[in-house]
Structure formats: C-alpha cells, structure tokens
Design a protein around this motif. Structure first.
Motif, PDB file in Angstrom:
ATOM      1  N   VAL A  47     -12.497  78.593  88.603  1.00 37.41           N
ATOM      2  CA  VAL A  47     -11.577  78.054  88.492  1.00 37.41           C
ATOM      3  C   VAL A  47     -13.277  77.300  89.190  1.00 37.41           C
ATOM      4  O   VAL A  47     -12.952  75.724  89.340  1.00 37.41           O
ATOM      5  CB  VAL A  47     -10.720  78.801  90.463  1.00 37.41           C
ATOM      6  N   SER A  48     -13.911  77.537  89.615  1.00 36.42           N
ATOM      7  CA  SER A  48     -15.419  76.668  90.885  1.00 36.42           C
ATOM      8  C   SER A  48     -15.833  76.341  89.756  1.00 36.42           C
ATOM      9  O   SER A  48     -17.187  75.900  90.101  1.00 36.42           O
ATOM     10  CB  SER A  48     -15.767  78.011  92.220  1.00 36.42           C
ATOM     11  N   ALA A  49     -16.027  76.452  88.654  1.00 39.82           N
ATOM     12  CA  ALA A  49     -16.751  75.672  87.516  1.00 39.82           C
ATOM     13  C   ALA A  49     -16.180  75.593  86.205  1.00 39.82           C
ATOM     14  O   ALA A  49     -17.490  75.861  85.056  1.00 39.82           O
ATOM     15  CB  ALA A  49     -17.955  77.650  87.481  1.00 39.82           C
ATOM     16  N   TYR A  50     -14.499  75.919  86.639  1.00 41.17           N
ATOM     17  CA  TYR A  50     -14.360  75.144  84.789  1.00 41.17           C
ATOM     18  C   TYR A  50     -14.700  73.534  84.565  1.00 41.17           C
ATOM     19  O   TYR A  50     -15.091  73.448  83.723  1.00 41.17           O
ATOM     20  CB  TYR A  50     -12.586  75.248  85.183  1.00 41.17           C
ATOM     21  N   HIS A  51     -15.421  73.052  85.052  1.00 44.89           N
ATOM     22  CA  HIS A  51     -15.980  71.353  84.939  1.00 44.89           C
ATOM     23  C   HIS A  51     -17.071  71.859  84.104  1.00 44.89           C
ATOM     24  O   HIS A  51     -17.697  71.387  83.084  1.00 44.89           O
ATOM     25  CB  HIS A  51     -15.497  71.021  85.910  1.00 44.89           C
ATOM     26  N   ARG A  52     -17.811  72.754  84.761  1.00 47.10           N
ATOM     27  CA  ARG A  52     -19.448  73.458  83.834  1.00 47.10           C
ATOM     28  C   ARG A  52     -19.048  73.440  82.396  1.00 47.10           C
ATOM     29  O   ARG A  52     -19.460  73.204  81.174  1.00 47.10           O
ATOM     30  CB  ARG A  52     -20.394  74.079  84.968  1.00 47.10           C
ATOM     31  N   THR A  53     -17.853  74.762  82.703  1.00 41.76           N
ATOM     32  CA  THR A  53     -17.251  74.797  81.395  1.00 41.76           C
ATOM     33  C   THR A  53     -17.382  74.318  80.322  1.00 41.76           C
ATOM     34  O   THR A  53     -17.682  74.082  79.066  1.00 41.76           O
ATOM     35  CB  THR A  53     -16.272  76.059  81.811  1.00 41.76           C
ATOM     36  N   GLU A  54     -16.823  73.067  80.562  1.00 44.50           N
ATOM     37  CA  GLU A  54     -16.303  71.944  79.414  1.00 44.50           C
ATOM     38  C   GLU A  54     -17.441  71.010  78.916  1.00 44.50           C
ATOM     39  O   GLU A  54     -17.179  70.960  78.073  1.00 44.50           O
ATOM     40  CB  GLU A  54     -14.828  71.253  80.302  1.00 44.50           C
ATOM     41  N   GLU A  55     -18.109  71.006  80.536  1.00 46.69           N
ATOM     42  CA  GLU A  55     -19.710  70.058  79.984  1.00 46.69           C
ATOM     43  C   GLU A  55     -20.539  70.867  79.139  1.00 46.69           C
ATOM     44  O   GLU A  55     -20.851  70.822  78.177  1.00 46.69           O
ATOM     45  CB  GLU A  55     -20.247  69.921  80.942  1.00 46.69           C
ATOM     46  N   ASP A  56     -20.196  72.436  78.711  1.00 48.29           N
ATOM     47  CA  ASP A  56     -21.286  73.200  78.211  1.00 48.29           C
ATOM     48  C   ASP A  56     -20.459  73.727  77.099  1.00 48.29           C
ATOM     49  O   ASP A  56     -22.003  73.981  76.092  1.00 48.29           O
ATOM     50  CB  ASP A  56     -21.736  74.973  78.787  1.00 48.29           C
ATOM     51  N   ILE A  57     -19.242  74.011  76.651  1.00 51.72           N
ATOM     52  CA  ILE A  57     -18.740  74.103  75.442  1.00 51.72           C
ATOM     53  C   ILE A  57     -17.997  73.127  74.758  1.00 51.72           C
ATOM     54  O   ILE A  57     -17.373  72.851  75.600  1.00 51.72           O
ATOM     55  CB  ILE A  57     -17.994  75.548  75.866  1.00 51.72           C
ATOM     56  N   GLU A  58     -18.506  73.370  73.597  1.00 56.64           N
ATOM     57  CA  GLU A  58     -17.347  72.230  72.251  1.00 56.64           C
ATOM     58  C   GLU A  58     -15.933  71.991  72.808  1.00 56.64           C
ATOM     59  O   GLU A  58     -15.572  72.883  73.021  1.00 56.64           O
ATOM     60  CB  GLU A  58     -18.424  72.830  70.879  1.00 56.64           C
ATOM     61  N   ALA A  59     -16.049  71.248  72.899  1.00 54.31           N
ATOM     62  CA  ALA A  59     -13.947  70.706  72.941  1.00 54.31           C
ATOM     63  C   ALA A  59     -13.403  71.831  72.298  1.00 54.31           C
ATOM     64  O   ALA A  59     -12.408  72.392  72.362  1.00 54.31           O
ATOM     65  CB  ALA A  59     -13.738  69.909  72.692  1.00 54.31           C
ATOM     66  N   THR A  60     -13.865  71.944  71.064  1.00 60.50           N
ATOM     67  CA  THR A  60     -12.786  72.568  69.446  1.00 60.50           C
ATOM     68  C   THR A  60     -12.617  74.023  69.642  1.00 60.50           C
ATOM     69  O   THR A  60     -12.440  75.151  69.547  1.00 60.50           O
ATOM     70  CB  THR A  60     -13.639  72.630  68.375  1.00 60.50           C
ATOM     71  N   LYS A  61     -14.012  75.065  70.664  1.00 62.88           N
ATOM     72  CA  LYS A  61     -14.616  76.097  70.914  1.00 62.88           C
ATOM     73  C   LYS A  61     -13.749  76.335  72.483  1.00 62.88           C
ATOM     74  O   LYS A  61     -13.885  77.510  73.172  1.00 62.88           O
ATOM     75  CB  LYS A  61     -15.759  76.880  70.940  1.00 62.88           C
ATOM     76  N   LEU A  62     -13.725  75.682  73.498  1.00 59.93           N
ATOM     77  CA  LEU A  62     -13.240  75.864  74.472  1.00 59.93           C
ATOM     78  C   LEU A  62     -11.512  77.019  74.469  1.00 59.93           C
ATOM     79  O   LEU A  62     -12.156  78.145  75.332  1.00 59.93           O
ATOM     80  CB  LEU A  62     -12.615  74.666  75.450  1.00 59.93           C
ATOM     81  N   ASN A  63     -10.878  76.698  73.838  1.00 57.23           N
ATOM     82  CA  ASN A  63     -10.209  78.136  73.698  1.00 57.23           C
ATOM     83  C   ASN A  63     -10.364  79.655  73.888  1.00 57.23           C
ATOM     84  O   ASN A  63     -10.234  80.959  74.742  1.00 57.23           O
ATOM     85  CB  ASN A  63      -8.799  77.746  73.773  1.00 57.23           C
ATOM     86  N   LEU A  64     -11.470  79.311  72.955  1.00 58.47           N
ATOM     87  CA  LEU A  64     -12.174  80.599  72.114  1.00 58.47           C
ATOM     88  C   LEU A  64     -12.733  81.447  73.301  1.00 58.47           C
ATOM     89  O   LEU A  64     -12.654  82.431  73.675  1.00 58.47           O
ATOM     90  CB  LEU A  64     -13.083  80.594  71.315  1.00 58.47           C
ATOM     91  N   PHE A  65     -13.738  80.437  74.056  1.00 59.99           N
ATOM     92  CA  PHE A  65     -14.041  80.969  75.785  1.00 59.99           C
ATOM     93  C   PHE A  65     -13.217  81.706  76.908  1.00 59.99           C
ATOM     94  O   PHE A  65     -13.323  82.727  77.554  1.00 59.99           O
ATOM     95  CB  PHE A  65     -14.815  79.533  76.845  1.00 59.99           C
ATOM     96  N   TYR A  66     -11.796  81.082  76.868  1.00 52.14           N
ATOM     97  CA  TYR A  66     -10.697  81.481  77.496  1.00 52.14           C
ATOM     98  C   TYR A  66     -10.157  83.057  76.561  1.00 52.14           C
ATOM     99  O   TYR A  66      -9.723  83.946  77.269  1.00 52.14           O
ATOM    100  CB  TYR A  66      -9.505  80.692  77.970  1.00 52.14           C
ATOM    101  N   LEU A  67     -10.023  82.355  76.122  1.00 49.80           N
ATOM    102  CA  LEU A  67      -9.626  84.146  74.915  1.00 49.80           C
ATOM    103  C   LEU A  67     -10.971  85.317  74.559  1.00 49.80           C
ATOM    104  O   LEU A  67     -10.256  86.307  75.242  1.00 49.80           O
ATOM    105  CB  LEU A  67     -10.118  84.272  73.513  1.00 49.80           C
ATOM    106  N   LEU A  68     -11.899  85.099  75.317  1.00 44.15           N
ATOM    107  CA  LEU A  68     -12.782  85.934  75.185  1.00 44.15           C
ATOM    108  C   LEU A  68     -13.030  86.855  77.195  1.00 44.15           C
ATOM    109  O   LEU A  68     -13.211  88.105  76.901  1.00 44.15           O
ATOM    110  CB  LEU A  68     -14.464  85.278  75.174  1.00 44.15           C
ATOM    111  N   ILE A  69     -12.512  85.562  77.834  1.00 50.00           N
ATOM    112  CA  ILE A  69     -12.354  85.480  79.507  1.00 50.00           C
ATOM    113  C   ILE A  69     -11.445  87.236  79.573  1.00 50.00           C
ATOM    114  O   ILE A  69     -11.149  88.045  79.619  1.00 50.00           O
ATOM    115  CB  ILE A  69     -12.445  84.703  80.106  1.00 50.00           C
ATOM    116  N   ASP A  70      -9.949  86.758  78.323  1.00 53.99           N
ATOM    117  CA  ASP A  70      -8.926  87.516  78.246  1.00 53.99           C
ATOM    118  C   ASP A  70      -9.448  88.907  78.146  1.00 53.99           C
ATOM    119  O   ASP A  70      -8.434  89.884  78.635  1.00 53.99           O
ATOM    120  CB  ASP A  70      -7.534  86.383  77.921  1.00 53.99           C
TER     121      ASP A  70
END
Lengths: 124, 500
Positions: B96-119
């Motif tokens: 939660v505390s760095a979600y804005h940074r995550t969205e800047e760093d990762i391409e928008a099309t790959k963002l769901n994969l980031f959360y997949l990896l977190i899960d």
C-alpha cells in the motif's frame, strides 16, 4: 572404506555428476553452459533419488493378482519426488533461459563477465 | 473454534487463487484484488495465532486425509502464527505504501503480473512457514525463488536483469545443495515428514551409526539455505537486487524472502535434527563465525556506499549476520533472539526501503547523499519514517532494534565463554558502525539544502493519505515490537518450545 564405492556405484556417479554440474553452474562464464550445469546438477540428484528407491529383484509398485505384500515391490516415494523435482527444475531452467534471451538481446553477448561490465558502465 | 484449523491451508490457497485470477485482470483491479487477498490472509493468520495461543499446543492439518508417515501435513503453532501474521501485515503495508511508485516503475501492461508474483510469493512464504514436510518445503523454496526473481526483473530499467541473473545463480546453487542434502536425509531416515524423520534421526544419533552422513546432510542443508538467505560471503547479489527493483519489491525481498530460508533452517534444526545434536556438532560454530564476519563487513560496506538504497541493502547483509550469529550461539535464547531479530528486521528494513522512495522522489529521483540534503523537510512523513527506522536499526531504546540487541547480548551470556566475549565485542563494534552510517544519513536528510534545485519538489501527506497512513502504521509496528517486547518474546519462547 573404498570397498563401499564399488557397491554403491550409482551413488558415486550421482555425486560426481553433481560436482560437475555444480562447478559448471558456479564457474562457467557462458550463460548457456551455466544452465546446462544447472540441469546436470539437478539430474544428478534425481539419479541419486531413483537409485535409492530401487531395490534389486523387486517389481514396480503396481498390484498384480491382488498381491499386496510390500516386500515384493520397490519404494515408490523417490520416483514421485523425482517427478516433482523435474517439474521444478524445468520451470527454473525456463526462467533462466528467458532471462538469458533478455540479456542477449540487450547486450549481444552470452559472456557473464562482459554483461556485468556493460551493466557497470551503464550506471543506474 | 476448531474450524480455525483450516485457516493455514485457506490462507495459502487464497493467495494462489487470487494469483490465478490476477493474471487476467487489468492493473488497478489486480492491485485491489491482491491487497484484498493479503488483508484476508493477515486476518486469517491472526486467527491462527489467537487459536494456538489459547490451546497452547500446535495442531496438525492433514492434507488429503492420509495419516502420518505418508500424507502431507501442515503444522501450526504459536511461532508459525506470529510469523505468518507479521509477514503478511508487512507485505500488505509495503504494497500500500509504495503503490504509486510501483505504477511508475512497471509498464502498465505488466502491472497485473507484479501482483501475481506478490500473491505467489506470499503463498510460498506461508507454505514454508506452515509445512511439516521436507520436500514440500523444497518445492515452495523454489517457487519463492522464482517469484522473487520475477519481482526483481519486472522493473525493466537499469541493472535489474544483471541483478536478477546474479540472484538466480546464487539461489540455484543454494537450492541444489539443499536438494541433495534433502535426498541424503531421506535415504538416512526414510521419512519426508519432519516429525517421523526426527524419531528416525534420534535413533541414528543414539546408535552413532551414521555420524559422518548426518553431519554432511547438516552441512549441505545449512550452507544451501545460508547461500539463499545471503549470509556474508554469499551476499554479492544483495546490493544490486535490493537497490534496483521497485520499492515494494525491495522491501519484501529484504524483509521477508531472505528470512523464509532462515525460518526453514530453524525448523529443520528443531524438528528434524534435534537441537542437542546441533550443539555437539561443530556446524553451528561455522555459521556463528560467518555471522560475526557478516555483521562487521556488511556495516563497513554500507559506510562506503554513496547510494542510499545500496547502503540499506548492505545493512541487510549485516542484519542477516546478526540472525546467523544468534542461531550459531547454540543456546535456546539465541534462537529466541534470532526469531525476534527476524521480526524486527522485517518491519524496520521494509520501512526504510519504502521511506527512501519518498525521499528520493522529492529530490529529483536521485539516490545519492548530496542530492538528498533537506529531503526530510520536503517530504515530512517519509523523513520521520526514515529517522524512526534508522534509530531502530541503531538500537535506540523503546524501538525494536534495542530489544533485539539486548536479547542477543543476554543469550550470549549462557553460551560458551569464548562465544560470550566474541559476541559482545562484535555486537558493540557493529552497533557503532550502524550508528555511523544511519545517523549520518539522518543528519544528511535533515540538513537544509544549500540551494533550491529546480527538480526539488515538496510533498504534503494529504496528496497521498494512504501512503502516509501506512507509513504511520509501519512506525507504530516498530514501536509496538519495542514497547511490547516482553509479551512478544514470551510468545516466541512458547512458540519455539512447541516448534520441535
């Protein structure tokens, strides 16, 4: 002490293969050879597991003619472990290969030293 | 109440399913689903903790209803409950505390994969914490490695590919050693479940028939897990991996992933080999010495760094050294201190990585010390959070770092005389070194900048209230670990007693 080596020649082979794979994974400069080393290392462990599960003169653990005496069959658990292990090592190799493709596309080399040098130059 | 016995399994499977669903969602929906799943897991883990605190025994959950020694088992006690709760809470706050940074760093099309990896990461962490089966532990260790590697390289800028490659190679070497140790252990004991394996192991040790093989198994497993968790001579991948990945990922990687392997090692020591054999074998002295060297060398490297995130990454090397030193002491209190330090470091290091993002965002994205001057005034919430994290690392009283250093020192008192001396000296030196670089950094971010550069921005917490709120919770967690240390240490002690 040395007399056990001949009796357990499968395990000895497995350990030697493990050593070969391990040193390749650790020391090879070429990324593809590194991955081959990884696969040799994993396969050596599966050889060790498979040979430990096999008991000479016994059958595969599939019940024939209703004979449920466990002394007729080999231990099926290590074979199961080998299967699971193969799945794990396939996925890890796939990931490593994908990473290698990415690095090759960006730096046009498979040599780890050169890649690290490029990265060092690139800075942040 | 007995329904709670299902919760460990539920929390693992919830993460996996939400990961599967995440793969077909868009970035924002994926984020909400992932945060929701992690919140649910936090609540379920807290329920497991309260349930085991009340029953005061650990319970076994049979997977597939095959009884021991064949089936696969989940086993949960107080320690598992504490670890699962704190880990999922920290993961939630880091997301939660760095979600804005995550969205800047990762391409928008790959963002769901980031959360997949977190899960995937959380499910494998929980599985490693809860499982009672050695081979299941190995499989989830590998899943954890794959997820962590994905988290490093999903930010496709800078050195992340090189970092991911180094991380992968070191991890694979570690898991290879662990796997062959595991196979040898299986051939010695004939069991994969930890509790029956311990009975077989006790017989082997009592008759002293396989002294050398048991020792080799122990060496292979400890070294394998030590490499994976980044103990000092094997730490080369840590600075790159932690400093170039996106902020949430670095917080999770340094706070949680490297700790999972240490927990597995403690589990094997307690539940398979038995602590008595460990103490008589010399293996623990090796870990002890490497831990001590790591404490000093990690801090020295951190002092030399000019990049704030690499400095924090090197500080992780030192903190891993602390944990292995605690394990290497070979006394019960050493393990308590090590587990407490795992919790302390997870909370504090995640806080530091997250707050640095805020500081560097208001300094034109730079991570170098000269540019960070006065960043504490430009982004007040991140500045305060960084200061609290630093003071906790140094060991100021009322913060968690003080308690963990105190626990290590008291644990050393009951170890052998040589170890007492070494531990106390190195602990003192390492505290001074910690103070040098952390206090220096805090002073830097609170020294007003000489000139206002155009890229400097000012950030008010109202712009992103969620970020400020989760930073506040992080700070509260640090204080809570420090102020309520006695109940927590009691819980860990009780947990370790039922762990074996």
């Amino acid at each position: 002490m040395g007399s056990n080596l001949l009796v357990n020649y499968e395990s000895v082979t497995a350990v030697i293969l493990f050593g070969i794979g391990f040193t390749n994974l650790l020391l090879q400069k070429n990324l593809i050879k590194k991955i081959i080393g990884l696969n040799i290392m994993d396969t050596a462990v599966y050889l060790l597991l498979a040979t430990q599960g096999y008991i000479e003169g016994r059958m595969a653990p599939i019940i024939v003619n209703g004979n449920t005496d466990p002394s007729l069959y080999i231990n099926p658990v290590p074979s199961g472990l080998v299967l699971t292990g193969i799945v794990v090592s396939v996925s890890v190799s796939a990931l490593m290969l994908a990473l290698t493709i990415r690095l090759y596309k960006r730096y046009h080399t498979l040599n780890l030293d050169e890649i690290l040098r490029h990265i060092q130059k690139e800075g942040h | 109440m007995d329904f709670i016995r299902n919760f460990p399994f539920f929390s693992i499977i919830i993460c996996m399913f939400s990961g599967i669903i995440t793969s077909v969602l868009s970035g924002k929906k994926a984020r909400n689903l992932c945060i929701g799943a992690v919140s649910i897991v936090t609540i379920l883990s807290a329920c497991v903790l309260f349930y085991t605190m009340q029953t005061n025994v650990s319970f076994i959950y049979m997977m597939g209803h095959f009884p021991a020694p064949w089936g696969n088992e989940i086993r949960a006690g107080i320690l598992e409950g504490v670890l699962a709760t704190v880990f999922s809470l920290i993961l939630l706050l880091s997301l939660v505390s760095a979600y804005h940074r995550t969205e800047e760093d990762i391409e928008a099309t790959k963002l769901n994969l980031f959360y997949l990896l977190i899960d995937l990461l959380l499910s494998s962490l929980l599985a490693i914490i809860y499982t009672n089966d050695l081979f299941t532990a190995y499989v989830f260790v590998e899943i954890n490695t794959i997820a962590a590697c994905g988290l490093i390289m999903i930010r496709q800028k800078g050195r992340t590919f090189g970092a991911a490659l180094r991380y992968m190679v070191m991890s694979l070497i570690g898991s290879g050693l662990f796997l062959i140790g595991l196979s040898l252990l299986y051939t010695l004991t004939g069991h994969l479940l930890m509790s029956p394996a311990k009975e077989a192991m006790a017989k082997i040790i009592a008759t002293d028939s396989y002294h050398m093989p048991v020792l080799i198994v122990l060496v292979l497993m400890s070294i394998g897990l030590a490499i994976k968790s980044g103990l000092y001579p094997f730490h080369s991948w840590m600075p790159d991996a932690y400093s170039y990945s996106t902020a949430s990922a670095s917080a999770v990687l340094s706070g949680l992933v490297s700790k999972a392997y240490i927990i597995l090692l403690i589990k094997i020591i307690y539940r398979v080999v038995g602590i008595d054999f460990i103490v008589t074998s010399k293996m623990m002295n090796v870990l002890f010495v490497f831990g001590l060297v790591g404490m000093i060398m990690g801090s020295l490297n951190a002092i030399l760094e000019k990049d704030i995130r690499r400095m924090i990454a090197y500080s992780s090397v030192a903190q891993i050294g602390y944990i292995y030193m605690g394990i290497g002491l070979g006394v019960e209190q050493g393990y308590v201190a090590a587990v407490y330090h795992i919790l302390h470091h997870a909370a504090t290091k995640a806080l530091l990585f997250i707050s640095v993002v805020g500081l560097s965002n208001v300094s034109g994205g730079s991570k170098l010390f000269p540019d960070l001057r006065g960043a504490g005034y430009r982004h007040r919430s991140a500045g305060v959070a960084f200061a609290v994290g630093s003071f906790s690392m140094v060991g100021l009283p009322t913060l968690s770092g003080f308690i963990s250093k105190y626990l290590f020192a008291t644990a050393a008192m009951s170890a052998s005389p040589k170890k007492v001396f070494l531990t106390l000296v190195v602990l003192a030196v390492s505290t001074i070194l910690n103070a040098i670089y952390f206090i220096h950094t805090v002073v830097t971010i609170y020294t007003p900048a000489e000139e206002e550069k155009p890229e400097f921005e000012r950030h008010h917490w109202r712009e992103k209230p969620w970020v400020a709120f989760s930073l506040l919770l992080f700070i509260a967690l640090n204080f809570a670990l420090g102020v309520f240390s006695q109940p927590i240490v009691d819980l860990i002690t009780r947990g370790l007693q039922m762990f074996g």
